[in-house]
Design an enzyme around this catalytic site. Structure first.
Site, PDB file in Angstrom:
ATOM      1  N   GLU A  37       0.899   3.782   3.913  1.00 31.61           N
ATOM      2  CA  GLU A  37       1.764   4.875   3.453  1.00 31.61           C
ATOM      3  C   GLU A  37       1.061   5.470   2.233  1.00 31.61           C
ATOM      4  O   GLU A  37       0.771   4.734   1.278  1.00 31.61           O
ATOM      5  CB  GLU A  37       3.147   4.323   3.081  1.00 31.61           C
ATOM      6  N   HIS A  90       2.051   9.497  10.579  1.00 29.59           N
ATOM      7  CA  HIS A  90       3.435   9.960  10.386  1.00 29.59           C
ATOM      8  C   HIS A  90       3.486  11.060   9.325  1.00 29.59           C
ATOM      9  O   HIS A  90       2.701  11.055   8.385  1.00 29.59           O
ATOM     10  CB  HIS A  90       4.330   8.785   9.963  1.00 29.59           C
ATOM     11  N   GLU A  91       4.417  11.959   9.494  1.00 28.90           N
ATOM     12  CA  GLU A  91       4.619  13.107   8.579  1.00 28.90           C
ATOM     13  C   GLU A  91       3.385  13.996   8.467  1.00 28.90           C
ATOM     14  O   GLU A  91       3.229  14.756   7.518  1.00 28.90           O
ATOM     15  CB  GLU A  91       5.055  12.667   7.175  1.00 28.90           C
ATOM     16  N   GLU A 145      14.089   6.833  13.837  1.00 27.34           N
ATOM     17  CA  GLU A 145      14.495   6.240  12.560  1.00 27.34           C
ATOM     18  C   GLU A 145      15.681   6.965  11.922  1.00 27.34           C
ATOM     19  O   GLU A 145      16.470   6.345  11.205  1.00 27.34           O
ATOM     20  CB  GLU A 145      13.314   6.205  11.588  1.00 27.34           C
TER      21      GLU A 145
END
Ligand code: NOJ
Ligand code: CA
Length: 703
Positions: free
Chosen positions: A414, A482-483, A507
């Site tokens: 992340e 992700h994102e 999610e």
């Protein structure tokens, strides 16, 4: 000045403007290109003789203040044809045919002597165009304020859209006529980065249906070194115009150096919704694979220390409950553990055991590394170093345990959108993964981007994602982002980019008002047009009140529909996202997740209607087994499955995982029934799906 204008008008009036036409190989699609009296390039498109795109202008606004959407003359046009069959490294089908006709128009912008090429490709299901500037374009560097590509639609089509936001795609879909688009009315709980560009601005891809039954999808292909495209609508004229995602420099969306080309603008059209889902044109518009040795790329299933952090009153990513910690200068060993840290050695081993026992290839672990105590929302630069485990995560022990059980480990990086920090540290992050034998990495970009002012979908970040993809490819690592910006088919070029999230995933059902039951019937027509999504299906404990009394969050599907999503939402990475203990309560249903493939030799879209239902059959790679997923929206539905696609002369045992008679996504989501039936080519099967329900079927030939 007057003289210059006179010469210009003279040049333009000398031009005999002749519309050029290029048809698709079957003649279904027909595209016309021309330049009008004031030198504006424009195109139009028909499908089986019906107007799809009425005359629509093309061009640019550069930041030099000059308008590059008029005063063009046509220097030269050319047409060519192309046919090729190629094999993707992984995918929905074993081989793909690229058959298109191409038209190139070299144009001269008279006032500035700038040369610009527009390249059109017309497939049987898609028309596409891109702009190109070569070294002789009379520009070495170009600063693009905006690209002005229009899509002039013929009526007030039914439209599936999410609001334009250069920082997030994590919205519920809205369904309105074109004239009803109002981005300010869209659901605004994109995590932390909700920002509406303008009321009339939406993301691409946009999916539409005309009143005369045409399905139209507008998107882009091969996004590279350029910002992603949003669309603004002129609601009176049903006219979309491109709007490039901006970055840190106001007034410049793209910094280009010639030679350069834009992504393709794609218009996928058919009178059958199924054809939109089956289209391979976006892949065909991307460059062939650039990775020499693709042996390390293997589609896989994973479980993970993940959902337990998303559900209420359970685990945490962070090890301690102290906040305001600094990456450097904090003694992480001295922190008081909060007792809820999910990524602890013992718990991770539990997932490894579950994976090993059930033939799941890999385990993802989130929250293993220091920094999660205040990772989000503070827009701080130094959050994670990507190499230091928390005191209770014994990487040596875990990786050797996983290896002993034949289970692969998936890294989690992340970045908290502190992207400069990630770029500084990525080589050591990769060294760490290689040292401990990780085979792939899930990256994440939650929050506003650093460098501050850049956006998730702007040119700087598009280049970042590509740099990361290439670095991971060089290191022999698979990637799940992700994102990140929505994919536009680049997995043909870099097949180590197995999946992206870039939409509102499962999610949201754990901690927000969730995804509407229709959500998964729209995603394949929108976000998935550009590539697979890591949607994380397979949630069996549907109601969050089971974790925390009074909690009203829940998955907005039945359990059987969660199974069907493994087929309807194509991805070469599929997560069995729920907790092992929740699967243990329903091992009969879990059998489908164990059996289902993640890579395919063939795909048949049996029936589909955006916003309503999808039924897809797929044949597993290198096998005679077929899998079917059927899903419906909030309305119950009976699907008539015709087994026309099976091999003649063979008998198959179908295992059918259907909604129970009394199933309902809200009142009784976990009611399901499993039964077997013998079927052969030509047979039919009626399947009743509950409100918000679905059905999964596995078919194995009888020896
Ligand atoms: C959002 C991602 O979509 C999710 O999968 C992840 O668990 C969190 N960010 C934390 O990185
Ligand atoms: Ca996300």
């Amino acid at each position: 000045m007057k003289k210059a204008l006179f010469t210009l008008l003279l040049t333009l009036s000398c031009l005999v403007s002749v519309a050029v036409e290029v048809n698709s190989p079957s003649g279904n699609l027909s595209l016309t290109f021309d330049v009008n009296k004031v030198g504006k390039p424009f195109y139009s498109l028909t499908f089986k003789g019906k107007d799809v795109i009425e005359p629509s202008y093309m061009g640019f606004k550069f930041s030099d203040g000059k308008d590059y959407s008029n005063w063009f003359t046509i220097v030269k046009v050319d047409t060519t044809s192309f046919t090729e069959t190629w094999k993707p490294v992984w995918g929905e089908v074993d081989s793909i045919i690229d058959n298109h006709n191409e038209l190139t128009a070299l144009l001269k912008h008279v006032p500035t002597n700038t040369f610009m090429m527009i390249r059109f490709r017309v497939f049987d299901d898609c028309a596409a165009f891109r702009y190109e500037f070569d070294r002789n374009s009379n520009h070495a560097y170009i600063k693009v304020e905006n690209e002005v590509s229009e899509f002039n639609l013929t009526g007030d089509h039914k439209t599936f859209w999410i609001p334009g936001n250069p920082d997030s795609n994590e919205y519920k879909y809205m369904t309105t006529p074109l004239s009803g688009i109002d981005a300010s009315k869209a659901d605004g709980d994109a995590i932390g980065t909700h920002m509406i560009v303008a009321d009339n601005c939406i993301q691409s891809p946009v999916m539409m249906k005309s009143s005369d039954g045409l399905y139209i999808n507008i998107f882009e292909a091969a996004l590279s070194d350029y910002p992603a495209m949003m669309l603004t609508i002129d609601k009176k004229n049903f006219l979309f115009t491109s709007l490039l995602a901006g970055g840190a420099v106001k007034g410049v969306a793209a910094f280009l150096q010639t030679p350069c080309k834009t992504p393709w603008r794609t218009i996928i059209v058919s009178d059958k919704a199924e054809d939109i889902l089956a289209s391979k044109s976006i892949l065909n518009l991307n460059e062939p694979c650039k990775i020499e040795n693709t042996d390390f790329i293997k589609p896989f299933k994973m479980v993970g220390v993940w959902w337990e952090m998303h559900v209420p009153a359970h685990s945490s990513w962070n090890y301690a409950d102290e906040w305001n910690l600094k990456l450097a200068g904090t003694d992480w060993n001295s922190l008081k553990p909060n007792g809820r840290h999910g990524a602890n050695t013992e718990n991770v081993k539990k997932y490894i055991d579950f994976a090993a026992d059930n033939g799941i290839d890999a385990v993802l672990v989130e929250g293993w590394n220091i920094g999660w105590e205040d990772w989000a929302g503070n827009w701080k630069e130094e959050v994670f170093d990507f190499v230091t485990p928390y005191p209770d995560f014994d990487v040596k022990e875990i990786t050797s345990y996983a290896a002993s059980k034949g289970v692969k480990m998936i890294m989690h990086n992340e970045t908290s959108s502190s992207v400069t920090n990630y770029e500084r540290r990525i080589d050591s992050a990769i060294d760490f993964m290689k040292r401990w034998g990780y085979t792939g990495v899930k990256t994440g970009y939650v929050g506003w981007i650093i460098p501050r002012g850049e956006t998730h979908d702007g040119q700087w970040m598009v280049n970042h994602y590509e740099r990361v993809t290439k670095k991971m490819a060089d290191a022999g690592l698979m990637l799940d982002a992700h994102e990140a910006v929505r994919p536009t088919g680049q997995h043909r070029t870099y097949p180590n980019l197995l999946a992206c999230e870039s939409a509102r995933g499962n999610e949201f059902n754990a901690w927000s008002d969730g995804n509407l039951p229709e959500h998964e019937t729209i995603l394949p027509f929108t976000r998935l047009m550009g590539g697979p999504m890591d949607y994380t299906p397979g949630i069996f404990k549907i109601k969050m009140s089971d974790y925390q009394g009074g909690n009203t969050c829940q998955v907005h599907t039945t359990l059987a529909k969660q199974l069907a999503l493994y087929v309807t939402m194509f991805s070469p990475i599929q997560m069995a996202a729920d907790l092992p203990e929740n699967y243990k309560e329903h091992m009969d249903a879990f059998q489908f997740i164990k059996d289902v493939a993640v890579n395919w030799d063939d795909t048949k879209v049996l029936e589909a209607e955006p916003g309503d239902y999808i039924t897809i059959a797929r044949k597993a790679k290198g096998s005679e087994n077929w899998f079917i997923g059927a899903i419906t929206d909030e309305n119950s539905r009976t699907s008539d499955i015709k087994f026309d696609f099976l091999d003649a002369g063979k008998k198959y045992i179908a295992t059918i995982y259907a909604d129970g008679k009394d199933a309902d996504w809200f009142s009784n989501p976990t009611s399901y029934t499993i039964y077997k039936k013998s079927v052969k080519k030509g047979d039919k099967l009626k399947i009743k799906m509950a409100n918000g329900g679905g059905c999964a079927i596995s078919l194995k030939p009888v020896e």
